[in-house]
Design a protein around this motif. Structure first.
Motif, PDB file in Angstrom:
ATOM      1  N   LEU A  91     -25.034  26.828  -1.354  1.00 13.21           N
ATOM      2  CA  LEU A  91     -24.726  25.447  -1.703  1.00 13.21           C
ATOM      3  C   LEU A  91     -25.249  25.108  -3.087  1.00 13.21           C
ATOM      4  O   LEU A  91     -26.380  25.447  -3.433  1.00 13.21           O
ATOM      5  CB  LEU A  91     -25.357  24.496  -0.685  1.00 13.21           C
ATOM      6  N   LEU A  92     -24.425  24.424  -3.860  1.00 14.54           N
ATOM      7  CA  LEU A  92     -24.834  23.819  -5.127  1.00 14.54           C
ATOM      8  C   LEU A  92     -24.839  22.319  -4.890  1.00 14.54           C
ATOM      9  O   LEU A  92     -23.820  21.746  -4.484  1.00 14.54           O
ATOM     10  CB  LEU A  92     -23.861  24.153  -6.247  1.00 14.54           C
ATOM     11  N   VAL A  93     -25.976  21.691  -5.149  1.00 12.78           N
ATOM     12  CA  VAL A  93     -26.146  20.276  -4.826  1.00 12.78           C
ATOM     13  C   VAL A  93     -26.781  19.563  -6.010  1.00 12.78           C
ATOM     14  O   VAL A  93     -27.761  20.051  -6.575  1.00 12.78           O
ATOM     15  CB  VAL A  93     -27.048  20.112  -3.579  1.00 12.78           C
TER      16      VAL A  93
ATOM     17  N   LEU B 204     -28.996  16.613  -7.119  1.00 12.54           N
ATOM     18  CA  LEU B 204     -29.988  15.706  -6.560  1.00 12.54           C
ATOM     19  C   LEU B 204     -29.916  14.362  -7.281  1.00 12.54           C
ATOM     20  O   LEU B 204     -29.294  14.260  -8.345  1.00 12.54           O
ATOM     21  CB  LEU B 204     -31.375  16.329  -6.696  1.00 12.54           C
ATOM     22  N   PRO B 205     -30.521  13.317  -6.740  1.00 11.45           N
ATOM     23  CA  PRO B 205     -30.428  11.984  -7.354  1.00 11.45           C
ATOM     24  C   PRO B 205     -30.891  11.929  -8.811  1.00 11.45           C
ATOM     25  O   PRO B 205     -30.394  11.122  -9.588  1.00 11.45           O
ATOM     26  CB  PRO B 205     -31.320  11.117  -6.460  1.00 11.45           C
ATOM     27  N   ASP B 206     -31.806  12.797  -9.211  1.00 12.07           N
ATOM     28  CA  ASP B 206     -32.276  12.796 -10.603  1.00 12.07           C
ATOM     29  C   ASP B 206     -31.431  13.695 -11.507  1.00 12.07           C
ATOM     30  O   ASP B 206     -31.814  13.986 -12.630  1.00 12.07           O
ATOM     31  CB  ASP B 206     -33.748  13.209 -10.666  1.00 12.07           C
ATOM     32  N   ALA B 207     -30.266  14.154 -11.008  1.00  9.61           N
ATOM     33  CA  ALA B 207     -29.303  15.009 -11.709  1.00  9.61           C
ATOM     34  C   ALA B 207     -29.708  16.474 -11.733  1.00  9.61           C
ATOM     35  O   ALA B 207     -28.963  17.313 -12.218  1.00  9.61           O
ATOM     36  CB  ALA B 207     -29.007  14.514 -13.117  1.00  9.61           C
ATOM     37  N   THR B 208     -30.881  16.803 -11.199  1.00  8.39           N
ATOM     38  CA  THR B 208     -31.289  18.195 -11.071  1.00  8.39           C
ATOM     39  C   THR B 208     -30.307  18.905 -10.141  1.00  8.39           C
ATOM     40  O   THR B 208     -29.785  18.317  -9.200  1.00  8.39           O
ATOM     41  CB  THR B 208     -32.716  18.278 -10.488  1.00  8.39           C
ATOM     42  N   ILE B 209     -30.061  20.183 -10.400  1.00  8.90           N
ATOM     43  CA  ILE B 209     -29.168  20.983  -9.576  1.00  8.90           C
ATOM     44  C   ILE B 209     -30.002  21.844  -8.634  1.00  8.90           C
ATOM     45  O   ILE B 209     -30.937  22.523  -9.073  1.00  8.90           O
ATOM     46  CB  ILE B 209     -28.269  21.897 -10.447  1.00  8.90           C
ATOM     47  N   ALA B 210     -29.668  21.811  -7.367  1.00  6.29           N
ATOM     48  CA  ALA B 210     -30.338  22.647  -6.373  1.00  6.29           C
ATOM     49  C   ALA B 210     -29.350  23.701  -5.874  1.00  6.29           C
ATOM     50  O   ALA B 210     -28.188  23.391  -5.622  1.00  6.29           O
ATOM     51  CB  ALA B 210     -30.834  21.807  -5.204  1.00  6.29           C
ATOM     52  N   ARG B 211     -29.829  24.920  -5.771  1.00  6.33           N
ATOM     53  CA  ARG B 211     -29.013  25.999  -5.215  1.00  6.33           C
ATOM     54  C   ARG B 211     -29.724  26.506  -3.971  1.00  6.33           C
ATOM     55  O   ARG B 211     -30.861  26.978  -4.029  1.00  6.33           O
ATOM     56  CB  ARG B 211     -28.860  27.136  -6.212  1.00  6.33           C
ATOM     57  N   PHE B 212     -29.055  26.382  -2.829  1.00  7.55           N
ATOM     58  CA  PHE B 212     -29.584  26.831  -1.549  1.00  7.55           C
ATOM     59  C   PHE B 212     -28.777  28.041  -1.107  1.00  7.55           C
ATOM     60  O   PHE B 212     -27.548  28.024  -1.141  1.00  7.55           O
ATOM     61  CB  PHE B 212     -29.463  25.712  -0.510  1.00  7.55           C
ATOM     62  N   SER B 213     -29.483  29.093  -0.697  1.00  7.05           N
ATOM     63  CA  SER B 213     -28.777  30.283  -0.212  1.00  7.05           C
ATOM     64  C   SER B 213     -29.465  30.820   1.028  1.00  7.05           C
ATOM     65  O   SER B 213     -30.675  30.673   1.213  1.00  7.05           O
ATOM     66  CB  SER B 213     -28.715  31.364  -1.296  1.00  7.05           C
TER      67      SER B 213
ATOM     68  N   LEU C 280     -25.453  24.121 -15.161  1.00  6.72           N
ATOM     69  CA  LEU C 280     -24.104  24.316 -14.623  1.00  6.72           C
ATOM     70  C   LEU C 280     -23.143  24.729 -15.728  1.00  6.72           C
ATOM     71  O   LEU C 280     -23.235  24.249 -16.858  1.00  6.72           O
ATOM     72  CB  LEU C 280     -23.580  23.027 -13.991  1.00  6.72           C
ATOM     73  N   THR C 281     -22.224  25.587 -15.379  1.00  5.94           N
ATOM     74  CA  THR C 281     -21.183  26.000 -16.306  1.00  5.94           C
ATOM     75  C   THR C 281     -19.892  26.193 -15.530  1.00  5.94           C
ATOM     76  O   THR C 281     -19.904  26.254 -14.305  1.00  5.94           O
ATOM     77  CB  THR C 281     -21.583  27.289 -17.059  1.00  5.94           C
ATOM     78  N   THR C 282     -18.808  26.274 -16.236  1.00  7.91           N
ATOM     79  CA  THR C 282     -17.511  26.532 -15.622  1.00  7.91           C
ATOM     80  C   THR C 282     -16.970  27.829 -16.199  1.00  7.91           C
ATOM     81  O   THR C 282     -16.990  28.016 -17.413  1.00  7.91           O
ATOM     82  CB  THR C 282     -16.525  25.390 -15.905  1.00  7.91           C
ATOM     83  N   ILE C 283     -16.541  28.713 -15.322  1.00  5.79           N
ATOM     84  CA  ILE C 283     -15.917  29.944 -15.787  1.00  5.79           C
ATOM     85  C   ILE C 283     -14.454  29.929 -15.370  1.00  5.79           C
ATOM     86  O   ILE C 283     -14.099  29.344 -14.353  1.00  5.79           O
ATOM     87  CB  ILE C 283     -16.620  31.204 -15.237  1.00  5.79           C
ATOM     88  N   THR C 284     -13.629  30.531 -16.178  1.00  5.33           N
ATOM     89  CA  THR C 284     -12.205  30.629 -15.867  1.00  5.33           C
ATOM     90  C   THR C 284     -11.911  32.052 -15.437  1.00  5.33           C
ATOM     91  O   THR C 284     -12.247  33.009 -16.142  1.00  5.33           O
ATOM     92  CB  THR C 284     -11.352  30.260 -17.094  1.00  5.33           C
ATOM     93  N   ILE C 285     -11.306  32.188 -14.280  1.00  8.68           N
ATOM     94  CA  ILE C 285     -10.972  33.498 -13.734  1.00  8.68           C
ATOM     95  C   ILE C 285      -9.675  33.954 -14.393  1.00  8.68           C
ATOM     96  O   ILE C 285      -8.647  33.269 -14.296  1.00  8.68           O
ATOM     97  CB  ILE C 285     -10.781  33.428 -12.203  1.00  8.68           C
ATOM     98  N   PRO C 286      -9.675  35.109 -15.055  1.00  7.45           N
ATOM     99  CA  PRO C 286      -8.427  35.566 -15.683  1.00  7.45           C
ATOM    100  C   PRO C 286      -7.412  36.013 -14.635  1.00  7.45           C
ATOM    101  O   PRO C 286      -7.772  36.456 -13.545  1.00  7.45           O
ATOM    102  CB  PRO C 286      -8.876  36.738 -16.551  1.00  7.45           C
TER     103      PRO C 286
ATOM    104  N   LEU D  29     -23.666  28.378 -11.692  1.00  2.00           N
ATOM    105  CA  LEU D  29     -24.842  28.301 -12.550  1.00  2.00           C
ATOM    106  C   LEU D  29     -24.685  29.295 -13.690  1.00  2.00           C
ATOM    107  O   LEU D  29     -24.144  30.391 -13.497  1.00  2.00           O
ATOM    108  CB  LEU D  29     -26.103  28.637 -11.757  1.00  2.00           C
ATOM    109  N   SER D  30     -25.146  28.929 -14.839  1.00  2.00           N
ATOM    110  CA  SER D  30     -25.108  29.831 -15.981  1.00  2.00           C
ATOM    111  C   SER D  30     -25.925  31.081 -15.664  1.00  2.00           C
ATOM    112  O   SER D  30     -26.953  31.013 -14.976  1.00  2.00           O
ATOM    113  CB  SER D  30     -25.701  29.137 -17.207  1.00  2.00           C
ATOM    114  N   ARG D  31     -25.486  32.198 -16.153  1.00  2.00           N
ATOM    115  CA  ARG D  31     -26.229  33.438 -15.917  1.00  2.00           C
ATOM    116  C   ARG D  31     -27.587  33.404 -16.604  1.00  2.00           C
ATOM    117  O   ARG D  31     -28.465  34.197 -16.309  1.00  2.00           O
ATOM    118  CB  ARG D  31     -25.416  34.636 -16.369  1.00  2.00           C
TER     119      ARG D  31
END
Length: 135
Positions: free
Chosen positions: A28-30, A32-41, A57-63, A82-84
């Motif tokens: 899960l990518l979530v 939080l109220p303070d704009a922080t990103i949480a990743r749960f696995s 956070l980043t966006t990748i385009t799948i070729p 998430l960015s690498r």
């Protein structure tokens, strides 16, 4: 429970479920109220919650498969991830082997509905630390 139902549940707690979240195995990518990103696995015998700065956070385009553009578009769908290069700000972990007696990959077999309470447990641990740090 499915992802739309989870998004509603999170919204009621002031959280935003982001694209790039998956129910099986749970990842899960979530926001939080303070704009922080949480990743749960949930993998192996470990349940993990890491937080990242909002710019992680980043966006990748799948070729497309062939990329020729004749019968497929040259670019495929976009995916939020998430960015690498993202570095976690904090991490909380539940060791399933110690706490539940898991030995193999039980965390990865958890259904979404069974994993969500662990997410909130780890999130509460993060928030408790923030409150102690402020006092």
């Amino acid at each position: 429970m499915n992802l739309p139902a989870l998004a509603d549940l999170f919204a009621s707690h002031g959280l935003r479920l982001l694209p790039g979240s998956y129910p099986v195995p749970v990842e899960l990518l979530v926001q939080l109220p303070d704009a922080t990103i949480a990743r749960f696995s949930a993998r192996g015998t470990t349940l993990r919650l890491r937080t990242y700065s909002p710019d992680a956070l980043t966006t990748i385009t799948i070729p497309a498969e062939c990329g020729c553009g004749d019968h497929h578009p040259q670019t495929g769908p976009a995916r939020v991830t998430l960015s690498r290069y993202a570095v976690p700000l904090e991490e909380r972990v539940i060791d399933g082997e110690l706490e539940h007696g898991w030995h193999h990959h039980e965390a990865g077999l958890l259904r979404l509905a069974d994993a969500v309470p662990h997410f909130f447990t780890l999130l509460d641990q993060l928030r408790a630390r923030e409150l102690v740090g402020v006092a």
